[in-house]
Design a protein around this motif. Structure first.
Motif, PDB file in Angstrom:
ATOM      1  N   ILE A 125      22.444  46.331  53.977  1.00 45.00           N
ATOM      2  CA  ILE A 125      23.455  45.295  54.267  1.00 45.00           C
ATOM      3  C   ILE A 125      24.847  45.705  53.813  1.00 45.00           C
ATOM      4  O   ILE A 125      25.796  44.923  53.883  1.00 45.00           O
ATOM      5  N   SER A 126      24.999  46.939  53.333  1.00 42.03           N
ATOM      6  CA  SER A 126      26.260  47.351  52.707  1.00 42.03           C
ATOM      7  C   SER A 126      27.455  47.310  53.659  1.00 42.03           C
ATOM      8  O   SER A 126      28.553  46.910  53.263  1.00 42.03           O
ATOM      9  N   ALA A 127      27.259  47.721  54.911  1.00 41.59           N
ATOM     10  CA  ALA A 127      28.384  47.744  55.856  1.00 41.59           C
ATOM     11  C   ALA A 127      28.902  46.332  56.118  1.00 41.59           C
ATOM     12  O   ALA A 127      30.115  46.072  56.099  1.00 41.59           O
ATOM     13  N   ARG A 128      27.979  45.398  56.345  1.00 38.72           N
ATOM     14  CA  ARG A 128      28.396  44.003  56.596  1.00 38.72           C
ATOM     15  C   ARG A 128      29.026  43.390  55.349  1.00 38.72           C
ATOM     16  O   ARG A 128      29.997  42.630  55.439  1.00 38.72           O
ATOM     17  N   LEU A 129      28.470  43.722  54.192  1.00 33.77           N
ATOM     18  CA  LEU A 129      29.027  43.178  52.952  1.00 33.77           C
ATOM     19  C   LEU A 129      30.451  43.680  52.737  1.00 33.77           C
ATOM     20  O   LEU A 129      31.343  42.918  52.350  1.00 33.77           O
ATOM     21  N   GLY A 130      30.685  44.959  53.024  1.00 36.37           N
ATOM     22  CA  GLY A 130      32.024  45.520  52.866  1.00 36.37           C
ATOM     23  C   GLY A 130      33.051  44.789  53.714  1.00 36.37           C
ATOM     24  O   GLY A 130      34.170  44.514  53.269  1.00 36.37           O
ATOM     25  N   ARG A 131      32.667  44.469  54.958  1.00 33.06           N
ATOM     26  CA  ARG A 131      33.600  43.742  55.835  1.00 33.06           C
ATOM     27  C   ARG A 131      33.821  42.309  55.345  1.00 33.06           C
ATOM     28  O   ARG A 131      34.910  41.759  55.461  1.00 33.06           O
ATOM     29  N   SER A 132      32.762  41.695  54.782  1.00 33.82           N
ATOM     30  CA  SER A 132      32.848  40.289  54.379  1.00 33.82           C
ATOM     31  C   SER A 132      33.702  40.093  53.136  1.00 33.82           C
ATOM     32  O   SER A 132      34.415  39.085  53.022  1.00 33.82           O
ATOM     33  N   ILE A 133      33.652  41.015  52.193  1.00 33.26           N
ATOM     34  CA  ILE A 133      34.375  40.811  50.929  1.00 33.26           C
ATOM     35  C   ILE A 133      35.836  41.192  51.014  1.00 33.26           C
ATOM     36  O   ILE A 133      36.615  40.881  50.101  1.00 33.26           O
ATOM     37  N   SER A 134      36.250  41.850  52.101  1.00 32.39           N
ATOM     38  CA  SER A 134      37.647  42.311  52.172  1.00 32.39           C
ATOM     39  C   SER A 134      38.633  41.151  52.177  1.00 32.39           C
ATOM     40  O   SER A 134      39.759  41.298  51.716  1.00 32.39           O
ATOM     41  N   SER A 135      38.210  39.988  52.686  1.00 34.53           N
ATOM     42  CA  SER A 135      39.132  38.844  52.764  1.00 34.53           C
ATOM     43  C   SER A 135      39.285  38.140  51.414  1.00 34.53           C
ATOM     44  O   SER A 135      40.178  37.308  51.253  1.00 34.53           O
ATOM     45  N   CYS A 136      38.394  38.427  50.458  1.00 35.02           N
ATOM     46  CA  CYS A 136      38.498  37.792  49.128  1.00 35.02           C
ATOM     47  C   CYS A 136      38.199  38.827  48.046  1.00 35.02           C
ATOM     48  O   CYS A 136      37.461  38.549  47.085  1.00 35.02           O
ATOM     49  N   LEU A 137      38.757  40.001  48.209  1.00 32.46           N
ATOM     50  CA  LEU A 137      38.422  41.148  47.356  1.00 32.46           C
ATOM     51  C   LEU A 137      38.773  40.900  45.893  1.00 32.46           C
ATOM     52  O   LEU A 137      38.022  41.295  44.988  1.00 32.46           O
ATOM     53  N   THR A 138      39.897  40.253  45.642  1.00 36.05           N
ATOM     54  CA  THR A 138      40.314  40.017  44.257  1.00 36.05           C
ATOM     55  C   THR A 138      39.283  39.188  43.500  1.00 36.05           C
ATOM     56  O   THR A 138      38.874  39.525  42.383  1.00 36.05           O
ATOM     57  N   THR A 139      38.820  38.099  44.116  1.00 35.37           N
ATOM     58  CA  THR A 139      37.821  37.231  43.473  1.00 35.37           C
ATOM     59  C   THR A 139      36.505  37.968  43.252  1.00 35.37           C
ATOM     60  O   THR A 139      35.878  37.858  42.191  1.00 35.37           O
ATOM     61  N   VAL A 140      36.085  38.733  44.274  1.00 37.59           N
ATOM     62  CA  VAL A 140      34.836  39.487  44.161  1.00 37.59           C
ATOM     63  C   VAL A 140      34.910  40.475  43.013  1.00 37.59           C
ATOM     64  O   VAL A 140      33.996  40.570  42.174  1.00 37.59           O
ATOM     65  N   SER A 141      36.017  41.220  42.934  1.00 42.65           N
ATOM     66  CA  SER A 141      36.176  42.223  41.885  1.00 42.65           C
ATOM     67  C   SER A 141      36.221  41.582  40.497  1.00 42.65           C
ATOM     68  O   SER A 141      35.623  42.093  39.537  1.00 42.65           O
ATOM     69  N   MET A 142      36.898  40.439  40.388  1.00 36.23           N
ATOM     70  CA  MET A 142      36.985  39.746  39.094  1.00 36.23           C
ATOM     71  C   MET A 142      35.608  39.270  38.644  1.00 36.23           C
ATOM     72  O   MET A 142      35.254  39.390  37.458  1.00 36.23           O
ATOM     73  N   ASN A 143      34.811  38.736  39.574  1.00 39.46           N
ATOM     74  CA  ASN A 143      33.463  38.261  39.222  1.00 39.46           C
ATOM     75  C   ASN A 143      32.582  39.414  38.754  1.00 39.46           C
ATOM     76  O   ASN A 143      31.856  39.307  37.764  1.00 39.46           O
ATOM     77  N   LEU A 144      32.620  40.524  39.484  1.00 38.66           N
ATOM     78  CA  LEU A 144      31.789  41.673  39.132  1.00 38.66           C
ATOM     79  C   LEU A 144      32.239  42.296  37.809  1.00 38.66           C
ATOM     80  O   LEU A 144      31.414  42.704  36.980  1.00 38.66           O
ATOM     81  N   ASN A 145      33.541  42.370  37.605  1.00 38.32           N
ATOM     82  CA  ASN A 145      34.079  42.958  36.375  1.00 38.32           C
ATOM     83  C   ASN A 145      33.765  42.086  35.162  1.00 38.32           C
ATOM     84  O   ASN A 145      33.459  42.593  34.071  1.00 38.32           O
ATOM     85  N   ALA A 146      33.823  40.764  35.338  1.00 34.82           N
ATOM     86  CA  ALA A 146      33.540  39.840  34.234  1.00 34.82           C
ATOM     87  C   ALA A 146      32.110  39.993  33.730  1.00 34.82           C
ATOM     88  O   ALA A 146      31.840  39.796  32.534  1.00 34.82           O
ATOM     89  N   GLU A 147      31.199  40.365  34.627  1.00 31.31           N
ATOM     90  CA  GLU A 147      29.793  40.540  34.243  1.00 31.31           C
ATOM     91  C   GLU A 147      29.484  41.984  33.848  1.00 31.31           C
ATOM     92  O   GLU A 147      28.317  42.320  33.604  1.00 31.31           O
ATOM     93  N   GLY A 148      30.503  42.841  33.838  1.00 29.14           N
ATOM     94  CA  GLY A 148      30.316  44.226  33.461  1.00 29.14           C
ATOM     95  C   GLY A 148      29.544  45.042  34.485  1.00 29.14           C
ATOM     96  O   GLY A 148      28.917  46.050  34.144  1.00 29.14           O
ATOM     97  N   LEU A 149      29.635  44.621  35.743  1.00 28.15           N
ATOM     98  CA  LEU A 149      28.859  45.276  36.802  1.00 28.15           C
ATOM     99  C   LEU A 149      29.630  46.406  37.471  1.00 28.15           C
ATOM    100  O   LEU A 149      29.046  47.190  38.214  1.00 28.15           O
ATOM    101  N   ILE A 150      30.948  46.483  37.266  1.00 24.89           N
ATOM    102  CA  ILE A 150      31.763  47.598  37.749  1.00 24.89           C
ATOM    103  C   ILE A 150      32.669  48.051  36.607  1.00 24.89           C
ATOM    104  O   ILE A 150      32.896  47.298  35.637  1.00 24.89           O
ATOM    105  N   THR A 151      33.196  49.236  36.695  1.00 22.14           N
ATOM    106  CA  THR A 151      34.063  49.751  35.632  1.00 22.14           C
ATOM    107  C   THR A 151      35.437  49.095  35.682  1.00 22.14           C
ATOM    108  O   THR A 151      35.869  48.591  36.737  1.00 22.14           O
ATOM    109  N   GLN A 152      36.127  49.111  34.541  1.00 24.35           N
ATOM    110  CA  GLN A 152      37.479  48.554  34.487  1.00 24.35           C
ATOM    111  C   GLN A 152      38.425  49.345  35.384  1.00 24.35           C
ATOM    112  O   GLN A 152      39.318  48.777  36.028  1.00 24.35           O
TER     113      GLN A 152
END
Length: 824
Positions: free
Chosen positions: A731-758
């Motif tokens: 599902i990665s290709a579809r997910l990539g297209r879907s999160i582009s419109s709200c990328l800031t929120t997605v990145s903040m949520n993932l970073n807050a949980e320590g799921l991506i690097t700073q």
């Protein structure tokens, strides 16, 4: 940013050259369209008041543009060709009238160009009064050597000709009302390729044979050296079909974008020229012309782009006799009348062309003519440019690019940086001959190639669309165009760059695939019903009536772009072994993702995708794959507007258009002619599967059984046994297209949980790339971590939770699908 800076520097350079002196041209670009034998070439000769052509050979894909100028003799407007000697006069008259401020700049700007410049200023050493004690001897000797080899502007061949004209003739400025004619071939494959070699025209003259009527099907033939070969194709255009396809296709093309252009027509115009009027008169059938006018008036009376002979009288067609005797008053009168009508349309654009670049263009033409070639090497162009004080290679590149945009010169810097096509004839002739090999009888192949292609080579081209470079070499020998500078490999490279051919591997029949060489389909299998055919087209709205159309040339480009997706797309089995597959220039079956087959059909008003089987969950992925290729193709054709999706309406012979208000909203259907909307996307999985995931189809969440729809069984087969990383990849290709419109929120949520690097989070927030490019990087980072994580299932669960917290419906739907597949 680098691209923006390059554009700025380019425009700054053009601005500087314009200040030196310029020619203001009023240019009308005219493309000639029509079926083979409709009279396009004869009509062009009539417009120029030249004798009818004595040769009846078929026109190639497109003829090199004819440059003509409007002149006035005895109060009559006429057009005549612009020859090289006329350009010398044009240049001499404009140099003679160089503005005062330009002449004042001559002394301070050693790069300026002047008819009286004999190089004396450039001979003077600007450092004569400076101390020379500290000068290195090597540098001093190098400067002396440079001065000895420098060519002065007045010593160039072109400037000698201009000075001669200036001194010996009473120079009269040539009219700056110019016309560029492009004559084109009418064969089906030629029509498909025409948009790649011509630019959008302000006026499209559609030539029809009046003796054929509007609905009579045209017979396609190819003529060479007085030999005629019928083209065996089930594709049959009528006059009406050619008019409709030309108007709808050309309307989608963008106007050419050239700096320092004004009065650019907002859209293309169309003139319907009827030839062989004399034959109707002989047969006493002028009444048929009136009937054609009535039918066309009904179709185009509200279309302001179609120019009419007399709107009040309901006359749409401009009837002419293109074979009037050469030199006769009747021919001159017909020519003047047609020229006047076209001139009155006001479809010209105004171009400011720097005199320096006009001189450069003339110099290139003269040098190519001197060498009896239609191209020059970059080294030869640089030498000419330096004689005109285009000293830097970047100056040469910018000048060539500008001439590529404005004139008939072709320069493909990215792929053939060392070749300048002063005349595009070699490209067009070689390519036209390659197609013609599939038309002519075997005993006539010596007219196209030397030696003629073998039976196997001809068979492989016609049957499979495959050929080897040797065929190009043989055509080049016949046409005498290849040499040590321009080789067959260069032509192959160019055609791959233009996406006209595709490189293939492990095929004994050939190394290159050329879809336009294939025949047209004669019979199609019934459309599937378990998965409804998806239509892709452009929506044409004309006074409340909705029709579908596609740009000419879209289909073969799309097929090549798909085949360039190595590992994802490949050929289907040979149709001779299984008749459910197609291999035609307008219908193609392809294997996608290893175990699926799709059938793509050119309906000429739309492209149709057939997908058979019980795996509805693969439809979205296939739609995205095909539409990505179509998007690339429409950019190749210079079409800005994006395509739409549609289905055939289940109730009427119309269409259900599929819409999405924005990228994050839900797809919905709208019938163009149904009072009660069908709403096919709400009621039928055979339509919904193209736009919605399995979780949103009928009976979501139910446990699979023998009674369940085939799509769910197929999904279980595909996802069973996949790892967490494999599930996410699906599902990665579809997910990539879907999160582009709200990328800031997605990145903040993932970073807050320590799921991506700073570091990655900082790039998502502050990176220079647009969000649609950054989103795939984020998805790839998650994929990489899943691949190496000690507990990927737990990590994936946390990622799903963070993504759901974003609160976006489309993202939540994809995550639900991912969680469902992970628990199956």
């Amino acid at each position: 940013m680098m691209f923006v800076n390059a554009i700025f520097l380019f425009l700054e350079k053009i601005e500087k050259w314009l200040k030196e002196g310029k020619v203001e041209l009023k240019v009308t670009r005219i493309n000639m369209h029509g079926a083979p034998g409709a009279g396009k070439t004869c009509s062009q000769h009539l417009l120029l008041n030249e004798p009818p052509p004595s040769c009846t050979d078929s026109t190639p894909i497109a003829c090199p543009a004819i440059r003509a100028t409007r002149i006035s003799i005895d109060g009559k407007n006429k057009w005549e060709r612009v020859e090289l000697k006329d350009l010398y006069k044009q240049l001499a008259s404009h140099l003679k009238e160089a503005p005062d401020e330009t002449k004042r700049e001559k002394k301070s700007d050693k790069a300026s160009l002047d008819i009286d410049d004999d190089g004396s200023e450039s001979d003077k050493d600007e450092t004569d009064n400076e101390p020379t004690d500290n000068k290195p001897i090597e540098k001093e000797s190098a400067e002396i050597e440079k001065k000895q080899t420098e060519i002065k502007p007045a010593e160039t061949e072109v400037m000698k000709e201009v000075i001669s004209v200036h001194r010996t003739e009473n120079v009269k400025k040539l009219s700056t009302n110019w016309v560029y004619f492009i004559d084109s071939g009418g064969q089906p494959a030629y029509r498909e390729l025409l948009p790649l070699f011509t630019r959008a025209a302000a006026l499209n003259i559609i030539t029809i044979d009046l003796t054929k009527g509007l609905d009579e099907k045209c017979r396609f033939q190819y003529h060479i050296s007085q030999h005629t070969s019928p083209i065996n194709t089930e594709l049959k255009y009528s006059n009406c079909g050619i008019i409709q396809s030309t108007i709808s296709s050309e309307a989608m093309l963008n106007s050419i974008k050239i700096p320092y252009v004004s009065d650019m027509p907002k859209h293309s115009h169309y003139l319907i020229l009827g030839t062989r009027k004399d034959e109707l008169e002989k047969r006493d059938k002028l009444g048929e012309l009136n009937e054609m006018n009535i039918l066309l008036l009904k179709e185009y009376k509200d279309n302001r782009k179609v120019i009419m002979l007399n709107e009040r009288q309901g006359l749409v067609i401009f009837p002419v006799n293109t074979l009037l005797p050469a030199g006769s008053k009747e021919r001159e009168k017909a020519s003047v009348s047609l020229c006047k009508a076209i001139s009155n349309f006001g479809v010209e654009m105004t171009i400011e062309l720097p005199i320096r670049l006009l001189t450069f263009e003339i110099s290139l033409q003269r040098e190519a003519k001197k060498k009896e070639r239609s191209f020059l090497t970059k080294e030869e162009a640089v030498k000419i440019g330096k004689s005109l004080r285009l000293d830097d290679e970047s100056d040469i590149d910018d000048a060539l690019q500008y001439l590529h945009d404005v004139t008939i010169i072709l320069y493909y810097r990215k792929v053939l940086p060392n070749i300048i096509f002063v005349d595009p004839k070699p490209i067009l002739d070689v390519f036209s001959h390659l197609i013609a090999i599939t038309y002519v009888d075997h005993d006539k192949l010596d007219l196209l190639a030397e030696p003629p292609p073998s039976r196997d080579e001809t068979y492989n081209l016609i049957k499979f669309g495959l050929f080897k470079e040797d065929v190009f070499k043989k055509i080049g020998i016949k046409l005498k165009i290849f040499d040590k500078n321009l080789k067959s490999s260069h032509m192959i490279k160019l055609l791959i760059h233009l996406h006209i051919i595709a490189k293939v591997e492990n095929r004994k029949e050939g190394d290159y695939f050329f879809p336009c060489a294939l025949p047209s389909y004669d019979k199609l299998n019934p459309a599937p019903t378990e998965i409804q055919p998806l239509l892709i087209a452009w929506e044409i709205n004309n006074n409340g009536t909705t029709t579908l159309a596609i740009p000419q040339g879209l289909f073969p480009l799309t097929i090549v772009h798909l085949l360039e997706q190595k590992g994802k797309v490949d050929f289907s089995p040979d149709p001779d072994l299984d008749n459910k597959f197609y291999r035609y220039h307008d219908a193609m079956s392809l294997r996608v993702y290893n175990n699926h087959f799709i059938h793509i059909i050119n309906r000429y008003t739309h492209i149709e995708i057939h997908f058979r089987g019980d795996c509805k969950n693969s439809c979205q992925r296939i739609r995205e794959l095909v539409t990505d290729a179509i998007t690339k193709s429409r950019k190749d054709l210079n079409v800005d507007d994006d395509h739409i999706f549609a289905f055939k309406c289940p109730q009427k012979e119309r269409y259900c258009i599929v819409r999405q208000d924005d990228k994050s909203s839900t797809w919905y259907s709208h019938c163009t002619h149904c009072e009660t909307q069908c709403k096919v996307l709400e009621s039928d999985d055979s339509y919904k599967c193209w736009f919605f995931s399995d979780s949103l189809l009928s009976s979501p969440g139910a446990e699979a059984s023998s009674e369940d729809p085939p799509s769910k069984k197929c999904k279980e087969q595909h996802t069973a046994g996949l790892s967490a990383a494999g599930q996410f990849r699906r599902i990665s290709a579809r997910l990539g297209r879907s999160i582009s419109s709200c990328l800031t929120t997605v990145s903040m949520n993932l970073n807050a949980e320590g799921l991506i690097t700073q570091e990655l989070h900082d790039e998502m927030i502050n990176g220079r790339d647009i969000d649609s490019k950054k989103a795939p990087k984020l998805v790839n980072a998650i994929q990489s971590r899943l691949n190496t994580h000690t507990n990927p299932e737990a990590y994936l669960k946390e990622v799903c939770s963070a993504l759901k917290d974003v609160g976006e419906k489309q993202i939540t739907g994809i995550v639900n699908e991912l969680e469902q597949s992970a628990t199956d």
